[in-house]
Design a protein around this motif. Structure first.
Motif, short mmCIF file in Angstrom:
data_model
loop_
_atom_site.label_atom_id
_atom_site.label_comp_id
_atom_site.label_asym_id
_atom_site.label_seq_id
_atom_site.Cartn_x
_atom_site.Cartn_y
_atom_site.Cartn_z
N VAL A 773 0.88 -1.17 0.00
CA VAL A 773 0.00 0.00 0.00
C VAL A 773 0.92 1.22 0.00
N ASN A 774 0.76 2.04 -1.00
CA ASN A 774 1.67 3.18 -1.23
C ASN A 774 3.14 2.75 -1.16
N GLY A 775 3.43 1.62 -1.75
CA GLY A 775 4.82 1.19 -1.89
C GLY A 775 5.36 0.46 -0.67
N HIS A 805 -5.09 -0.73 6.31
CA HIS A 805 -4.43 0.41 5.66
C HIS A 805 -5.29 1.06 4.59
N LEU A 806 -6.33 0.36 4.16
CA LEU A 806 -7.21 0.95 3.13
C LEU A 806 -8.35 1.72 3.76
N GLU A 807 -8.58 1.46 5.04
CA GLU A 807 -9.76 2.03 5.67
C GLU A 807 -9.74 3.55 5.61
N GLY A 808 -10.82 4.12 5.13
CA GLY A 808 -10.97 5.57 5.09
C GLY A 808 -10.18 6.24 3.97
N LEU A 811 -8.86 4.76 -3.07
CA LEU A 811 -7.94 4.04 -3.95
C LEU A 811 -7.78 4.83 -5.25
N ARG A 812 -6.54 5.28 -5.52
CA ARG A 812 -6.30 6.11 -6.72
C ARG A 812 -5.82 5.28 -7.91
N ARG A 813 -5.02 4.30 -7.61
CA ARG A 813 -4.41 3.57 -8.71
C ARG A 813 -4.03 2.17 -8.25
N LEU A 822 1.21 -6.51 -6.18
CA LEU A 822 0.04 -5.64 -6.30
C LEU A 822 0.32 -4.41 -5.44
N ASN A 823 0.41 -3.24 -6.05
CA ASN A 823 0.66 -2.01 -5.29
C ASN A 823 -0.57 -1.13 -5.38
N LEU A 824 -1.11 -0.78 -4.20
CA LEU A 824 -2.33 0.03 -4.16
C LEU A 824 -1.93 1.45 -3.77
N VAL A 825 -2.24 2.38 -4.65
CA VAL A 825 -1.92 3.78 -4.37
C VAL A 825 -3.18 4.44 -3.84
N VAL A 826 -3.09 4.91 -2.59
CA VAL A 826 -4.29 5.48 -1.95
C VAL A 826 -4.01 6.90 -1.47
N GLN A 827 -5.10 7.63 -1.20
CA GLN A 827 -4.99 8.99 -0.67
C GLN A 827 -5.87 9.15 0.54
#
Ligand SMILES: [Zn+2]
Ligand SMILES: [Zn+2]
Length: 827
Positions: A773-775, A805-808, A811-813, A822-827
């Protein structure tokens, strides 16, 4: 228990297949899935060679596979049976070409049948039979009506040794493609088909042939050879003559310091008529035309020429430039006349240097104002900026090309244009063993097509062969003399026959409707089958045959016979069979006789080796040890089965829950099914398909050791043997029929449904995916290999740490590297 005896097994199953006519293909039901698996038809030269065995074994695997996948399959064979070897055999040995050909066909057909290929022999065609060539004549007449077929006097490539005219495509490095003899130019009245009318479409449609090898597409592009440029008319000083030149670099026209013509150029003779240069120029031209093409145009041939004493006027600046005849100008390229710009073309430069002609640079690199070197030492062919070019000074080359072509058009002495290397197809042959061209020459009516009702124009049974001079048919009086179909007066038949590439241009449509006496084929009958799903043949047919057949299809479309543009969806070019480093050939003494292999090892082993020893697109290196290896493999399967045959549960018994070795075997069985399915279906990786079956055998072996086995193990063994019989059957069909029958299977294995891999047994094949998650590493999750992004994302979200880590966050990319990350880019 008996040993594996391929001879007995193969003969028995071939008889049964034939008796039950299992390969005969009826018309498909509406909406039934069809598959047209086509291999290039052979020339019946005498006996089949290993290259045939390989080519046709590949096709047979695909045909049998698609049949088991539930498709209605068209798999057929015929004979490209017109052509020179029959005629040459007649000349050399006094053989009758028809008898020689038909006896070769009988021999080769028997050889194919002995190999167990799944052809529908009821559809067999031979192009030398009137039932087939009738339709060559019919097509020719349609093309004559549409102006696609025409007659013209042309300088053509002539092979003395074959005593025949050759198409440009049949001249390879200046030599005859068949006999490798020298080729020279002679003038003839010839029949042509206007392939050039289709040049742009043939080229553009290459983009759509995404099921064809890139290499073939590139070769076709080069053959068709489009070049964009401009045509410019130069008037000849002191004369009414003018000469068109084609150039791709009109931006250099102010640097043109001479004109060069091909020796064949029609302006040469009028230019020098009655001048003091006439003898010298004519002698040069005659010397050039007497040479064969190789000597004229080979790399490194010295550039020579002769001045005509005449001048052409450059329409852009009114300058007079000398006109030369030069050996490096080809009549077949562009217009056969070039404006020579020695400063910017190396060929022109070499010639100018040799003959002391002016070299005048007019293009400079964009980033330089350095003066041109004096004297120039080589041509600079690159684009740049113009100078010394009047109002065009300072323009970039590309812009200058556009503007100068447009100006030439406005001023009436040129235009932007496109030329092709492809020329019209010369189809006349001065030979006996071919399709008679269905035309009659009448003094009053001119050229008259033979009426459809009088087709076929039959080839006479006999003609004097090997006599020098014209076509053998011109010496058959009763053939030549005929009444004109229009006015009834005595007239003469055309005595040329057709290039055999006419036959191969459309033969595969005839298989679909081989007995049609009214038309070449029924439009409705071909519709469910065409275009061909898979066409298999050698790379040597990449240009001629495969361009002509594309052309023919487009003509058939324009005649309303078919409603598609391209005849072949997927093309596969198999490699050669080589031995000791060379292609098998009599002269190299490295020929392996297929009959000999079949006699010693059986058809199944011979086929299996051809399929296993190399990927089908690569060259196959023949190895006797390899053949023995394949024989050992089949023997091993046979022995393993023998050990357990009488203990296996009955055919159709469900496999119970199993564990341990039995479970491992089940998994291997289903992995193998999946692997072979993918290897044949998607990729034609036939060699790896065979090795997968060999690996399965390695897993079978410990369980089939003859010791006591529990019910689960025996059920897993039965499942493995049944799967093996099915998935190996396209490769070794007789062996697998025998195994299937011994397993108690119903009917023919070739008519069984192709097995499906059980997904539940494939899950062993998991991978660990790193989830970031975010690298930052947040989890590792297990999931099936080759899962898609959605499944990977779902698995990742299922992990508590990732979820936290995804809560709230938004997901951008998603960056997904399958089977790895699998890399999840979040804000
Ligand atoms: Zn030749
Ligand atoms: Zn007439």
């Amino acid at each position: 228990m008996r040993g594996y005896d391929p001879r007995e097994i193969e003969a028995r199953w071939q008889t049964r297949w034939e008796q039950e006519r299992v390969f005969e293909t009826a018309d498909p039901a509406p909406d039934e899935a069809t598959y047209y698996c086509l291999e290039m038809l052979p020339y019946p030269s005498g006996k089949i060679h290993m290259g045939h065995v390989r080519n046709y074994s590949i096709g047979d695997v695909v045909a049998r596979y698609q049949r088991m996948r539930g498709k209605r399959v068209m798999h057929v064979m015929g004979w490209d049976s017109f052509g020179m070897p029959a005629e040459n055999a007649a000349i050399d040995r006094g053989a009758d070409p028809g008898e020689w050909t038909r006896s070769n066909i009988a021999t080769m057909r028997a050889q194919f049948q002995r190999l167990g290929f799944s052809y529908d022999w009821s559809r067999e065609i031979a192009t030398c039979e009137p039932e087939f060539y009738h339709w060559n004549q019919w097509f020719f007449l349609r093309m004559l009506e549409k102006g696609i077929a025409y007659r013209a006097k042309r300088l053509l490539n002539w092979c003395d040794r074959c005593a025949t005219v050759l198409a440009n495509e049949q001249v390879v490095s200046g030599r005859c493609w068949r006999c490798d003899g020298p080729v020279r130019r002679r003038e003839f009245q010839q029949w042509f088909l206007r392939t050039t009318d289709y040049a742009a479409e043939l080229l553009d449609d290459i983009e759509r042939l995404d099921g064809w090898p890139d290499r073939v597409r590139t070769m076709q592009r080069n053959w068709i050879g489009r070049s964009s440029g401009a045509e410019v008319r130069f008037d000849v000083d002191d004369s009414d003559l003018s000469i068109d030149v084609f150039t791709t670099r009109i931006d250099t026209i102010f640097g043109a310091t001479y004109m060069a013509l091909a020796a064949e150029h029609p302006a040469v003779k009028p230019l020098v008529a009655d001048s003091e240069k006439q003898d010298e120029v004519n002698a040069f031209v005659d010397a050039q035309l007497a040479k064969n093409l190789e000597d004229r145009f080979a790399e490194g041939v010295e550039k020579i020429g002769v001045f005509t004493g005449r001048y052409a006027i450059n329409p852009f600046n009114g300058e007079k430039i000398p006109i030369w005849v030069a050996n490096f100008v080809l009549m077949d390229v562009g217009t056969g006349a070039i404006m020579s710009v020695p400063a910017h073309d190396q060929r022109d430069f070499d010639f100018a240097t040799e003959y002391g002609l002016e070299i005048r640079p007019v293009i400079r690199p964009a980033d330089s104002d350095a003066p041109d070197p004096q004297p120039p030492t080589a041509a600079t062919p690159d684009y740049g900026v113009l100078h010394g070019s009047a109002e065009y000074d300072g323009l970039e080359s590309a812009e200058a090309c556009r503007r100068m072509a447009a100006d030439a058009e406005v001023r009436g002495y040129g235009r932007a244009t496109t030329t092709y290397r492809l020329k019209d197809w010369g189809v006349s042959r001065q030979r006996y063993w071919g399709t008679p061209i269905p035309v009659i020459h009448c003094e009053d009516c001119g050229t008259v097509g033979v009426p459809d009702g009088q087709l076929p124009v039959l080839l006479p049974d006999k003609a004097p062969l090997g006599e020098p001079g014209g076509s053998p048919l011109s010496m058959v009086e009763e053939f030549v003399h005929v009444d004109c179909p229009k006015c009834g007066k005595p007239a003469r038949r055309e005595t040329d026959t057709m290039d055999t590439f006419v036959d191969s241009s459309w033969y595969y449509f005839r298989y679909l409707d081989p007995n049609n006496a009214e038309r070449p084929f029924g439009t409705d009958i071909q519709a469910p089958w065409m275009p061909v799903d898979l066409y298999i043949g050698g790379i040597e047919h990449a240009t001629m045959h495969l361009i002509y057949t594309r052309f023919w299809t487009k003509v058939m479309r324009d005649l309303g016979l078919v409603d598609f543009d391209e005849p072949v969806t997927r093309l596969f070019t198999q490699g050669m069979v080589i031995k000791d480093g060379f292609k098998m050939s009599k002269s190299k003494g490295n020929v392996v006789d297929p009959d000999d292999m079949v006699e010693r090892y059986g058809a199944d082993t011979t086929r299996l080796f051809c399929l296993f020893a190399a990927p089908p697109e690569r060259d196959l290196d023949w190895s006797e040890q390899g053949v023995e290896g394949c024989a050992r493999f089949l023997n091993r399967v046979w022995r393993l089965y023998d050990r357990v045959a009488d203990r296996l549960p009955a055919h159709g018994t469900e496999v119970p829950e199993v564990a341990g070795e039995a479970f491992a075997l089940r998994r291997k069985t289903h992995h193998t099914i999946r692997r072979v399915t993918e290897d044949i279906g998607a990729r034609l990786h036939l060699n790896t398909a065979v090795s997968a079956v060999m690996e399965l055998t390695n897993t079978i072996a410990p369980l089939a050791d003859g010791s006591d086995r529990n019910a689960g193990e025996l059920a897993a063994l039965r499942e493995a043997f049944e799967a093996l019989a099915k998935i190996l059957s396209p490769f070794a069909p007789h062996f697998c029929e025998e195994l299937w029958s011994r397993l108690g299977g119903a009917g023919f294995v070739l008519q069984c449904a192709w097995p499906e891999a059980d997904g539940a047994l494939l899950i062993e094949d998991n991978v660990t995916l790193v989830v970031q998650v975010n690298g930052k590493l947040r989890a590792r999750v297990e999931l099936p290999r080759d899962s898609d992004e959605d499944s990977a994302l779902a698995a990742a979200r299922g992990d508590a740490n990732v979820a936290a880590h995804l809560e709230g966050a938004t997901l951008r990319r998603v960056i997904h590297v399958p089977n790895k990350l699998l890399n999840l880019v979040v804000q």
